[in-house]
Design an enzyme around this catalytic site. Sequence first.
Site: not given
Length: 347
Positions: A206, A229
């Site tokens: 992420d 994400k």
Amino acid sequence: MTAKAFFKRELLLNKHRIAYLCRQIHNRYYLLLIKMSEKAPFKVFSGTNSRYLAEKICTSLDCPLGNMNITHFADGEFAVSYEESIRGAHVFLVQSTFPNSDNLMELLLMVDAAKRASAKSIVAVIPYFGWARQDRKDKPRVSIGAKLVADMLSVAGIDRLITMDLHADQIQGFFNIPVDHLYASAVFLPYIQSLHLDDLVIATPDVGGSKRASTFSKYLGVPLVLCNKSREKANEVASMQIIGDVADKNVVLVDDIVDTAGTITKAANIMMEAGAKSVRAIASHCVMSDPASLRVEESKLTEMVFTDSIPYTKKCGKVKQLSIAEMFAETIRRVMNNESISSQYII
């Protein structure tokens, strides 16, 4: 010389003699205090669920693990007592505060008991600092759990904190005492180098972990790939996109915490579908809540490597743990000798 002058002179001389003796006594007492302080022993104690790590730390320090008793009662309460004198000693309390909250409460009772037993100083050694993900108000009317835990530890009476890979570096500012913040990169980077992977790429599952992954990629001199994400709710990833090229690359994903393993396994699967040769993952803290072990086992990850900041008791053939005991033992030794710990940092 008259008798009056003689006695006056003697009185003055006696005053000087007394003042000199007082100075000598004061200096000797001060030196004695310094020597006593220099010789103050240190002792290492452990909570229930971090004993495995404390034993390794004590082995590295070549010292015995302190004797402590934790009594559990029928209603779920427990009491802590030290079974040896710690008066005037530097006390190091090893306990990760992973769920459930008994681990945190146990540590607080250990700190309180040490303070009431006249320990010279109390150092909390918390490899995994729980509640660290609650480090800010991300929506209205929510608690800041990390700050609350910091306040409880401070009020209980710790004099120093030694921890590793906080979820957010700014949590150090929640304390008004010295915080020694260690990094798992000291054990992960040598491990990555020992794999001798060609076409290596460092990736983050992420965008929030991009700073951590960037330091790894710069140190190793390899490219960095990001994953973007979005979540519909906590612990559930809705969508993910790769930013960068992973085709024909050996990818190593870098993260700090793996909880349900939804993000990291999804990233691994997407990267393999994008043409990666292999995907491995390293993470500092092995929370691994169900169904994390099943997800890792069924994913396309080659292996999932953690430190042993949290014990892993479930079965998953892809999970491996590297010990941080030597790193924490060396930090304790340096704290006791008033030496710098920054030379331990690889990055």
